[in-house]
Scaffold this motif. Structure first.
Motif, mmCIF file in Angstrom:
data_model
loop_
_atom_site.group_PDB
_atom_site.id
_atom_site.type_symbol
_atom_site.label_atom_id
_atom_site.label_comp_id
_atom_site.label_asym_id
_atom_site.label_seq_id
_atom_site.Cartn_x
_atom_site.Cartn_y
_atom_site.Cartn_z
ATOM 1 N N ALA B 245 0.711 -0.931 -0.258
ATOM 2 C CA ALA B 245 -0.021 -0.141 -0.341
ATOM 3 C C ALA B 245 1.312 1.110 0.013
ATOM 4 C CB ALA B 245 -0.690 -0.361 1.055
ATOM 5 N N GLY B 246 0.186 2.343 -0.672
ATOM 6 C CA GLY B 246 1.431 4.226 -0.700
ATOM 7 C C GLY B 246 0.692 4.414 0.152
ATOM 8 N N VAL B 247 -0.669 4.487 0.954
ATOM 9 C CA VAL B 247 -0.956 5.721 1.502
ATOM 10 C C VAL B 247 -2.367 4.918 2.698
ATOM 11 C CG1 VAL B 247 -3.040 6.186 -0.386
ATOM 12 C CG2 VAL B 247 -2.570 8.032 0.806
ATOM 13 N N TRP B 248 -2.836 5.449 3.402
ATOM 14 C CA TRP B 248 -3.966 5.472 4.547
ATOM 15 C C TRP B 248 -5.206 5.415 3.860
ATOM 16 C CZ3 TRP B 248 -0.364 8.268 9.342
ATOM 17 C CH2 TRP B 248 0.077 7.578 8.967
ATOM 18 N N ARG B 249 -5.848 4.124 3.714
ATOM 19 C CA ARG B 249 -7.083 4.659 3.157
ATOM 20 C C ARG B 249 -8.322 4.241 3.804
ATOM 21 N NH1 ARG B 249 -4.411 1.012 3.291
ATOM 22 N NH2 ARG B 249 -4.939 -1.206 2.463
ATOM 23 N N GLY B 250 -9.423 4.345 3.541
ATOM 24 C CA GLY B 250 -10.648 4.070 4.693
ATOM 25 C C GLY B 250 -10.476 3.687 5.608
ATOM 26 N N HIS B 251 -11.535 3.724 6.720
ATOM 27 C CA HIS B 251 -11.649 3.581 8.060
ATOM 28 C C HIS B 251 -10.506 3.766 8.409
ATOM 29 C CE1 HIS B 251 -13.122 3.157 12.068
ATOM 30 N NE2 HIS B 251 -14.042 3.128 11.921
ATOM 31 N N ALA B 252 -10.484 5.189 8.943
ATOM 32 C CA ALA B 252 -9.419 5.590 9.683
ATOM 33 C C ALA B 252 -8.125 4.927 10.748
ATOM 34 C CB ALA B 252 -9.704 7.679 10.073
ATOM 35 N N VAL B 253 -9.477 4.981 12.297
ATOM 36 C CA VAL B 253 -8.920 3.858 13.211
ATOM 37 C C VAL B 253 -8.256 2.734 12.740
ATOM 38 C CG1 VAL B 253 -9.350 3.414 15.370
ATOM 39 C CG2 VAL B 253 -10.222 5.803 14.750
ATOM 40 N N ARG B 254 -9.301 2.158 11.867
ATOM 41 C CA ARG B 254 -8.977 0.858 11.144
ATOM 42 C C ARG B 254 -7.604 0.986 10.793
ATOM 43 N NH1 ARG B 254 -13.752 -2.820 11.316
ATOM 44 N NH2 ARG B 254 -15.033 -1.297 11.993
ATOM 45 N N ALA B 255 -7.273 1.375 9.693
ATOM 46 C CA ALA B 255 -6.057 1.692 8.666
ATOM 47 C C ALA B 255 -4.847 2.324 10.127
ATOM 48 C CB ALA B 255 -6.102 3.159 7.729
ATOM 49 N N LEU B 256 -5.055 3.019 11.129
ATOM 50 C CA LEU B 256 -3.459 3.321 12.038
ATOM 51 C C LEU B 256 -3.678 2.341 13.010
ATOM 52 C CD1 LEU B 256 -5.049 6.622 12.315
ATOM 53 C CD2 LEU B 256 -2.641 6.450 11.469
ATOM 54 N N TYR B 257 -4.702 2.037 13.656
ATOM 55 C CA TYR B 257 -4.410 1.244 14.733
ATOM 56 C C TYR B 257 -3.389 -0.546 13.196
ATOM 57 C CZ TYR B 257 -7.201 2.148 18.256
ATOM 58 O OH TYR B 257 -8.000 2.840 19.306
ATOM 59 N N LEU B 258 -3.564 -0.582 12.675
ATOM 60 C CA LEU B 258 -2.916 -1.726 11.829
ATOM 61 C C LEU B 258 -1.678 -0.815 11.119
ATOM 62 C CD1 LEU B 258 -3.209 -4.366 10.531
ATOM 63 C CD2 LEU B 258 -3.206 -2.708 8.041
ATOM 64 N N THR B 259 -1.603 0.323 11.298
ATOM 65 C CA THR B 259 -0.349 0.111 10.840
ATOM 66 C C THR B 259 1.160 0.591 12.730
ATOM 67 O OG1 THR B 259 -1.322 2.522 9.004
ATOM 68 C CG2 THR B 259 0.812 2.274 10.080
ATOM 69 N N ALA B 260 -0.149 0.735 13.498
ATOM 70 C CA ALA B 260 0.652 0.662 14.198
ATOM 71 C C ALA B 260 1.393 -0.791 14.646
ATOM 72 C CB ALA B 260 0.305 1.331 16.304
ATOM 73 N N ALA B 261 0.607 -1.477 14.604
ATOM 74 C CA ALA B 261 1.270 -2.740 14.694
ATOM 75 C C ALA B 261 2.124 -3.283 13.470
ATOM 76 C CB ALA B 261 -0.162 -4.114 14.842
ATOM 77 N N ALA B 262 2.226 -3.108 12.982
ATOM 78 C CA ALA B 262 3.331 -3.155 11.004
ATOM 79 C C ALA B 262 4.349 -2.177 12.319
ATOM 80 C CB ALA B 262 2.742 -2.297 10.504
ATOM 81 N N VAL B 263 4.543 -1.490 12.736
ATOM 82 C CA VAL B 263 5.567 -1.153 13.058
ATOM 83 C C VAL B 263 6.204 -1.722 14.209
ATOM 84 C CG1 VAL B 263 6.849 1.217 14.124
ATOM 85 C CG2 VAL B 263 4.912 1.826 12.743
ATOM 86 N N ASP B 264 5.394 -2.461 15.134
ATOM 87 C CA ASP B 264 5.653 -2.939 15.560
ATOM 88 C C ASP B 264 6.750 -4.467 15.102
ATOM 89 O OD1 ASP B 264 4.441 -1.207 18.036
ATOM 90 O OD2 ASP B 264 3.358 -2.435 18.084
ATOM 91 N N VAL B 265 5.604 -5.080 14.155
ATOM 92 C CA VAL B 265 5.878 -5.736 14.167
ATOM 93 C C VAL B 265 7.637 -6.001 13.290
ATOM 94 C CG1 VAL B 265 5.918 -7.772 12.104
ATOM 95 C CG2 VAL B 265 4.037 -7.543 13.822
ATOM 96 N N ALA B 266 7.805 -4.838 12.379
ATOM 97 C CA ALA B 266 8.202 -4.416 11.703
ATOM 98 C C ALA B 266 9.970 -4.328 12.696
ATOM 99 C CB ALA B 266 8.870 -3.386 10.807
#
Lengths: 631, 631
Positions: B245-266
């Motif tokens: 993905a290149g940008v956040w899209r869809g439901h903002a809270v969902r997109a951001l909670y997901l992204t937070a986890a992605a940083v953790d996993v990364a």
């Protein structure tokens, strides 16, 4: 009373009376072509999709006692069958189309089998394991569906006389009056439509009790009998009684269907208070909550009106059905008042909403009609149901597929919206090549042929087709946008006519030609500064058409700014303006303490085309409102 | 590993490590006051409402086997209990609050009784007549709820050690791993949150398999395993794998909670590809899809991001929870990279979203945070549940009440977001009066007191509280907006410092004072011209605060235009600009062939106040972006 007119709306009283399918024949041109596509492609397209998806079989299941929890379609899918029946009925009335007649019989037979002995008719409630009748008035759409059945029956009654469809509708209407009358459930339907159906069905049959039931529903509304919902009771206009409301709000189609019924009831009851309330609502809503396209509905969330001046171009909802409903309202208000401001708005809505929705082949449709498409839509091959209203491309069918059948019934009955008569003459409101043949109440003969390629050009020739020794009055609407119009009477010289109504009274003779010349030079149009979302922008219009720029014609549309000092020029596409690309450099944060650096490109010509043709050459980004720069 | 730090986020690797509740104490000021209100009012407010509405009793019903179809609350109401538990846990960690401790025990006991023997825990699915477990992954929120349980357990574990809540969470996490592991259901939850919960719980316990389960969920997402819905699969980020993905899209809270986890996993996996993808998404989303307030989410319909540059002020959703989630993402990215652009955005979001939501008494909240309120909201007496997210007034509680508990847990853990250390020193990111006491890994002692009334003024005094004979580095974030900042070191003269990071390295001695002076003169801020919705407008900021004009301070706000040539002036309220009322005459149609006539009023001073204080004096219309005129 005006007997025998095949029209969707026929008030018992009013300063003018609409001409119908028997008196007006559109013979080609912009609308004639669209009507032909509607007849040959769209009507069967709609039936095919509803068969494929099982929306038609839902009626068979009720009849056969095989309803099941897997019923396909939304609770309002029945209404699509009725709207198709209405379209088919108008089509047979217009052209005597044999296939349409046979489709009516085929569909009517299936609907008939599903009707309960007491007149109740619905494929989603009240049978087998389904929820009980009227157990979800907020969302169930049972009365809404029946309202469309009644409108279909009106079309049938006025084009073919009483038949099975009309009898089904009578039983349904009687059931509604028994169930929801003064002594019945004091409830209303979440989606207005039964009211406008009952009122017209009552007028068509001379059954005043149907009109009275419509009045009952209207006066019950706005008192919070429906449950509050997250979108609020304004969503279904149950927040404020219609007589007290000052503006349209909530779901646009609901607001407008309700308002159409209010005009009907006001006229039938001589209720000037109600008519006045509706006129005031129209005035404020048109002045502050309507798009330049005539589109209504600024919000996706509730498919609804926004606040005053809330008119975002990108998130404009402007549902096609709201365009249909807006025409329903304005036409009724015109018939009630004779005021051409209403027919002005109808023209705008016809050219920029109704004409925009269907594809040239009549097999795909816009549901939402935004004025700014940021990202081109994903092309569709026409075999899938679009799950959503907005897509940036026309879709063959929708999960909620109200728009295709609504366009179909409007196009098939378009003759009913072109002209009216009063005791002294003929009023022409919309310009299409057509033949008009009628008589005034005292027998004076009115026969004219309209010859025009409008809106290609602005030349409208009205040719008198029969002598009439007694004088009569020919009235031609001069659109509000048509400053600089002129008229030429047989052999005479052009003389200017102002916007409003041009009236000519004399004993017209066959062969006389009156030529109305409307100015078709493209023009800039400026928004009220309170419309925040288009501040610093200008639109281009040409005649009744709003124009737009598409990325198909201009790479880098996002960065376009135009020169507002040089007016738009005529162009085979529609118009040309001078523009350049002024792409900001961009940065990590889009808010800065000074002007954003912009790399201005060279000036060049930008082509604009009619908005109604957008995305016909493939998916595209698009703008109606163009930022300008005077630097 | 950094042991014993009481913080919400504690990566195993990274250039900096966050200081926690034991190392940082906020001693008052802007945030200290808000923390006190949170502790004394908001926490009990949340518990009271959840008791009143039966959201707590839902746990008892499961335990007692008395579940019924009339279960109150949405399927995600359990999560509010967990978010409250998290807030209470941070509060006990911060202050040792006895009431908070007792509330934790009380709530934990009720939650414990509802847990199934296999660890499953939910009050809406899987018991009695309820739908089966995981039968509605799109909308059921079962894993979402558990994610919040895990975050609550992290708070408890890091402030009090292992207790019943942590044991409940362990059993739940084990159940999730068993059910959704490599050999289990290859499914995901419609609302991301389990991922960020698992990752941190795994870090807190040193249980890598929880982190691995988070990775599994992350890599499964974006492949269309969830059903398509009318809003599209982008709504729950199941449209594109996060790495692509290149940008956040869809439901903002969902997109951001997901992204937070992605940083953790990364970070835990050393997955630079994933981290890079997230950084690019942050960059584009912040550059093109973020409001000046730091708010995210342009659309009400799906509570979601719009297209690039689609940032309407009036229909800005900017959900408070999206602000919380944005801070979660940016803080993780900062900890992973040390880049202060992330802590810059956190500051903006703290002052303009988090501080905006709660009322001064901590008993009412904004859910949506628009930048333009057209019609004043309807005042509420605080006894009713608001059925909708937007209201123009703060509401005591919502039908969907995610925001109050989210604000509560953020305020209670705010110390965890103020400062970090690395091997050589201390980095201060957010300025609040506070005491910081810590040691560097090699034992060097770092003790400073921050004295400031920021953002009232821009003077930030960092007083060294203990001698340390070895040199260490003190780093102070200089916000990107703070052009013209200066620093004074003990007895010295002011010298300019540019935005970014000011670093000072020496053997600091107790009593030394470093004074950072941030320029607090109000300033105009100009939007990128591609943000169509605010073209021709300018905003006023002061320090980290966005300012606004309210109708309380100016009748006729709708017609305000301001003079952009005279800069904003300091004012006790916040700022003053020169403006006048330029009300268009208005007419029946808001689009005209020439400029709309405008009656310009006299110039006068217009007061602006901090956006976070809007509607505190009663309901009001409000604007952040002010149209300007240079005529």
């Amino acid at each position: 009373m005006t007997e025998g007119r095949s029209v969707p709306v026929l008030p018992s009283y009013g300063p003018v009376r609409p001409l119908g399918l028997g008196q007006v024949s559109i013979t080609g041109g912009f609308w004639g072509g669209r009507q032909a596509v509607n007849a040959t492609a769209t009507l069967s397209h709609c039936e095919t999709w509803m068969e494929r998806l099982g929306w038609l079989a839902n009626f068979d299941r009720v009849a056969d006692g095989t309803t099941a929890p897997d019923r396909p379609g939304w609770p309002f899918s029945d209404s699509e069958v009725y709207k198709l029946l209405e379209a088919l009925a108008w089509e047979t009335g217009r052209t005597g189309d044999v296939e349409a007649e046979s489709a009516i019989k085929r569909l009517t037979a299936r609907v008939a089998r599903a009707q309960d002995p007491d007149g109740y008719l619905n494929t989603c409630f009240g049978h087998g394991d389904q929820p009980p009748r009227y157990s979800d008035l907020e969302g169930g759409h049972e009365l809404y569906n029946l309202g469309h059945l009644l409108q279909a029956a009106v079309a049938r009654l006025r084009t073919a006389g009483e038949d099975d469809l009309v009898r089904i509708a009578r039983r349904a209407a009687d059931h509604v009056c028994r169930t929801f009358g003064e002594d019945g459930m004091r409830k209303i339907c979440g989606h207005p439509e039964i009211e406008v159906g009952l009122a017209e069905f009552g007028r068509a049959l001379g059954e005043d009790r149907y009109v009275e039931q419509a009045r009952l529903f209207l006066d019950r509304r706005g008192r919070g009998t429906l449950r509050d919902i997250p979108l609020g009771r304004a969503y279904f206009q149950d927040d404020i009684p219609i007589r007290q409301a000052g503006v349209w709000r909530g779901h646009a189609v609901r607001a407008l269907y309700l308002t159409a019924a209010a005009v009907d009831v006001a006229v039938e009851r001589g209720d000037d208070e109600l008519l006045g309330a509706v006129e005031r609502q129209w005035e404020r809503s048109v002045a502050r909550r309507t798009y330049i396209t005539g589109g209504m509905g600024s919000r996706h969330q509730d498919e609804g009106f926004g606040e005053d001046w809330e008119l975002p171009p990108d998130r404009a909802y402007c549902e096609t059905c709201a365009g249909v409903a807006s025409i329903m309202v304005s036409w009724r208000l015109h018939l009630a008042t004779g005021d051409v401001r209403y027919t002005d708005l109808i023209e705008r809505t016809l050219y920029n909403i109704i004409a925009t929705s269907p594809s040239p082949d009549g097999a795909a449709f816009f549901y939402a009609n935004p004025l700014h498409q940021r990202a081109p839509g994903k092309p569709s091959d026409g075999t899938e149901v679009s799950p959503r209203a907005e897509a940036g491309v026309r879709a063959a069918w929708f999960d909620v597929s109200c728009c295709p059948t609504n366009v179909a019934r409007t196009l098939a009955s378009l003759e009913g919206y072109l002209a009216t008569t009063d005791d002294d003459g003929l009023q022409i409101h919309q310009y299409a090549p057509c033949a008009i043949r009628t008589e005034l109440p005292d027998g004076r003969r009115v026969a004219v042929d309209v010859e025009t390629d409008y809106p290609e050009t602005g030349t409208i020739r009205v040719r008198i087709a029969a002598d009439e020794p007694s004088p009569w009055t020919l009235s031609l609407r001069v659109p509000a946008w048509a400053a600089g119009a002129s008229v030429i009477e047989d052999g005479g010289r052009a003389r200017p006519v102002g916007p409003g109504v041009l009236t000519l009274r004399r004993a017209f003779r066959a062969g006389e030609v009156i030529t109305l010349e409307l100015p078709m030079r493209p023009r800039f149009t400026w928004p009220d500064p309170r419309i925040d979302a288009v501040r610093g922008c200008v639109a281009v219009e040409r005649g009744p058409e709003v124009l737009c720029v598409e990325s198909r014609d201009l790479d880098g549309l996002d960065a376009l700014v135009i020169d507002p000092l040089l007016g738009p020029q005529p162009d085979p596409g529609g118009a040309r303006v001078r523009g350049r690309l002024a792409a900001p450099a961009g940065g990590p944060w889009p808010y800065a303490s000074g002007a954003h650096p912009v790399a201005d490109g060279e000036w060049f010509d930008v082509t604009l085309r009619p908005y109604h043709s957008w995305a016909q050459r493939g998916s595209s980004s698009m703008r109606v409102w163009l930022p300008f720069s005077v630097r």
